[in-house]
Design a protein around this motif. Structure first.
Motif, PDB file in Angstrom:
ATOM      1  N   ARG A  99     -43.742  -5.494  20.768  1.00  0.00           N
ATOM      2  CA  ARG A  99     -44.841  -5.296  19.797  1.00  0.00           C
ATOM      3  C   ARG A  99     -44.172  -4.076  18.840  1.00  0.00           C
ATOM      4  N   SER A 100     -43.620  -3.264  19.408  1.00  0.00           N
ATOM      5  CA  SER A 100     -43.059  -2.259  18.431  1.00  0.00           C
ATOM      6  C   SER A 100     -41.968  -3.007  17.416  1.00  0.00           C
ATOM      7  N   ALA A 101     -41.180  -3.842  18.038  1.00  0.00           N
ATOM      8  CA  ALA A 101     -40.273  -4.465  17.099  1.00  0.00           C
ATOM      9  C   ALA A 101     -40.682  -5.437  16.149  1.00  0.00           C
ATOM     10  N   LEU A 102     -42.048  -5.998  16.417  1.00  0.00           N
ATOM     11  CA  LEU A 102     -42.690  -6.783  15.448  1.00  0.00           C
ATOM     12  C   LEU A 102     -43.105  -5.839  14.431  1.00  0.00           C
ATOM     13  N   PHE A 103     -43.886  -4.906  14.745  1.00  0.00           N
ATOM     14  CA  PHE A 103     -44.424  -3.847  13.775  1.00  0.00           C
ATOM     15  C   PHE A 103     -43.205  -3.380  12.649  1.00  0.00           C
ATOM     16  N   ALA A 104     -42.051  -2.772  13.584  1.00  0.00           N
ATOM     17  CA  ALA A 104     -41.139  -2.440  12.661  1.00  0.00           C
ATOM     18  C   ALA A 104     -40.626  -3.419  11.600  1.00  0.00           C
ATOM     19  N   GLY A 105     -40.627  -4.603  12.052  1.00  0.00           N
ATOM     20  CA  GLY A 105     -40.116  -5.814  11.287  1.00  0.00           C
ATOM     21  C   GLY A 105     -41.037  -6.041  10.088  1.00  0.00           C
ATOM     22  N   VAL A 106     -42.286  -6.079  10.324  1.00  0.00           N
ATOM     23  CA  VAL A 106     -43.241  -6.187   9.388  1.00  0.00           C
ATOM     24  C   VAL A 106     -43.093  -5.262   8.128  1.00  0.00           C
ATOM     25  N   SER A 108     -40.507  -3.206   7.604  1.00  0.00           N
ATOM     26  CA  SER A 108     -39.351  -3.510   6.769  1.00  0.00           C
ATOM     27  C   SER A 108     -39.531  -4.519   6.011  1.00  0.00           C
ATOM     28  N   ILE A 109     -39.862  -5.638   5.863  1.00  0.00           N
ATOM     29  CA  ILE A 109     -39.823  -6.709   4.858  1.00  0.00           C
ATOM     30  C   ILE A 109     -40.845  -6.356   3.913  1.00  0.00           C
ATOM     31  N   ARG A 110     -42.000  -5.466   3.785  1.00  0.00           N
ATOM     32  CA  ARG A 110     -42.710  -5.004   3.005  1.00  0.00           C
ATOM     33  C   ARG A 110     -41.914  -3.984   2.128  1.00  0.00           C
ATOM     34  N   GLN A 111     -40.829  -3.621   2.434  1.00  0.00           N
ATOM     35  CA  GLN A 111     -40.271  -2.636   1.616  1.00  0.00           C
ATOM     36  C   GLN A 111     -38.921  -3.402   1.058  1.00  0.00           C
ATOM     37  N   ARG A 112     -38.074  -4.167   1.825  1.00  0.00           N
ATOM     38  CA  ARG A 112     -37.096  -5.021   1.165  1.00  0.00           C
ATOM     39  C   ARG A 112     -36.983  -6.337   2.055  1.00  0.00           C
ATOM     40  N   PRO A 113     -36.172  -7.046   1.397  1.00  0.00           N
ATOM     41  CA  PRO A 113     -35.912  -8.362   1.855  1.00  0.00           C
ATOM     42  C   PRO A 113     -35.578  -8.464   3.371  1.00  0.00           C
ATOM     43  N   LEU A 114     -35.849  -9.525   3.836  1.00  0.00           N
ATOM     44  CA  LEU A 114     -35.396 -10.123   5.285  1.00  0.00           C
ATOM     45  C   LEU A 114     -33.640 -10.294   5.145  1.00  0.00           C
ATOM     46  N   THR A 115     -32.959  -9.355   6.057  1.00  0.00           N
ATOM     47  CA  THR A 115     -31.624  -9.472   6.225  1.00  0.00           C
ATOM     48  C   THR A 115     -31.177  -9.414   7.614  1.00  0.00           C
ATOM     49  N   ALA A 116     -29.798  -9.429   7.587  1.00  0.00           N
ATOM     50  CA  ALA A 116     -29.303  -9.591   9.154  1.00  0.00           C
ATOM     51  C   ALA A 116     -29.355  -8.111   9.569  1.00  0.00           C
ATOM     52  N   ALA A 117     -29.612  -7.049   8.593  1.00  0.00           N
ATOM     53  CA  ALA A 117     -29.900  -5.746   9.138  1.00  0.00           C
ATOM     54  C   ALA A 117     -31.241  -5.728   9.563  1.00  0.00           C
ATOM     55  N   THR A 118     -32.352  -6.168   8.846  1.00  0.00           N
ATOM     56  CA  THR A 118     -33.453  -6.562   9.502  1.00  0.00           C
ATOM     57  C   THR A 118     -33.596  -6.977  11.206  1.00  0.00           C
TER      58      THR A 118
END
Length: 360
Positions: A99-106, A108-118
């Protein structure tokens, strides 16, 4: 050279696949049906008076199911019990990290594009430690029953980095491919690259949700995909392997589109069941306690199945004595159950829990 499951798949082709139509008529039809189900889900979500119900509950159910696919088994009850308190057994802690990873991913993508770093950030959250691409050779994926090797991912950090860069370019390609098809194809590729030592499956399933949010098909991480995958877990792995062995892209895409459609439809039904449960409990709560007329108190009861006195104090701006009285009145009326977890006294909205955990 024919594919050999025991040899590192360093020749994994870049996307999109050459000479294969990813959107034949069957895929286009399935895409329309999946999109319609997602649109219906979005409308249903808007009918809930408190969107936090979905944001708090459904990611935990997704965490449980996605972890179960990797044989990390806990119960929804344990997850909800420990969601705010922390603790629990190893499997519960692993699922809560999802769950923490899911929220961290959301975030992240609201600030910058989805990448390998994401992806690395998601995997690090999942594993509870910093994760980087695999540098040590020898990773092999085996059938858990027969121990037969079924796949060997690419090897070497530089090569894996190149594969991930090509994967990024496909994720953000400016072409006419439908976002749902792109998600399905990108998910295969990420799993085939298998960039991390552990956590690739769960990371890839978080990325599925992020791609749908990024393309506006979801507003929040409220799609419960992994339960539909668990129901056909053998197909999930069989079809992933068939893409590698036989370039069976269309079968794989149709499977993933059906997972999206089925998940959106069942989540819509769950939202309807939550609304009915909420209305039923609100009516009885108004008769049981003065707190039943407090809209914020009723909202708190449905943000998590487990509620603490301190949460009611904070959210409803009442004294601890008042919060305790409200909750104990609902226990006396049979609307809540009271349990002790360590030193914490928790109040369980058992009817809400039943709605959340049953199949719709």
């Amino acid at each position: 050279m024919p594919w050999n499951p025991e040899a590192p798949y360093n020749d994994l082709p870049a996307l999109p696949p050459v000479h294969i139509d990813l959107e034949p008529r069957a895929v286009l039809k399935a895409t329309v049906e999946a999109r319609a189900a997602l649109a219906t889900l979005a409308q249903a979500g808007h009918l809930l008076p408190n969107p936090n119900i979905l944001l708090n509950a459904l990611p935990l159910l997704e965490a449980q199911a996605s972890s179960e696919i990797e044989n990390i088994v806990t119960t929804a009850d344990e997850l909800f019990k420990h969601a705010d308190l922390g603790g629990g057994d190893h499997a519960t802690k692993e699922a809560l990290r999802y769950r923490s990873a899911l929220f961290a991913g959301v975030e992240s993508i609201r600030q910058r594009p989805l990448t390998a770093a994401t992806a690395a950030r998601i995997c690090s959250e999942l594993q509870g430690r910093e994760m980087a691409v695999r540098a040590v050779p020898g990773t092999r994926i085996a059938n858990p029953t027969t121990r037969e090797i079924v796949y060997a991912p690419p090897e070497g950090a530089p090569l894996i980095g190149e594969k991930l860069s090509a994967w990024e370019r496909f994720v953000h390609a400016d072409d006419d491919l439908d976002p749902l098809v792109r998600m399905a194809v990108a998910h295969y590729q990420f799993e085939a690259i298998h960039p991390f030592h552990d956590g690739n499956g769960r990371t890839g399933r978080v990325i599925n949700i992020l791609m749908l949010i990024d393309k506006g098909l979801l507003q929040d991480p409220t799609l419960y995909l992994s339960r539909a995958i668990i129901a056909r877990k053998n197909d999930y792995y069989r079809l992933l392997r068939a893409v590698t062995a036989d370039e069976a892209w269309v079968d794989w895409i149709l499977y993933m589109l059906d997972v999206v459609r089925e998940s959106a439809t069942s989540t819509t039904r769950k939202i309807a069941a939550i609304r009915a449960c909420q209305e039923h409990i609100a009516e009885r709560a108004r008769a049981a306690t003065s707190g039943g007329r407090d809209a914020q108190f009723l909202a708190v009861l449905f943000e998590q199945p487990y509620c603490r006195i301190s949460t009611v104090v904070e959210r409803c701006d009442v004294s601890r004595q008042t919060a305790s009285s409200w909750l104990h009145s609902l226990v006396a009326a049979g609307l809540l159950h009271q349990v002790k977890v360590g030193r914490e006294l928790l109040f369980v909205n058992h009817e809400f829990m039943e709605v959340l955990t049953r199949s719709e």
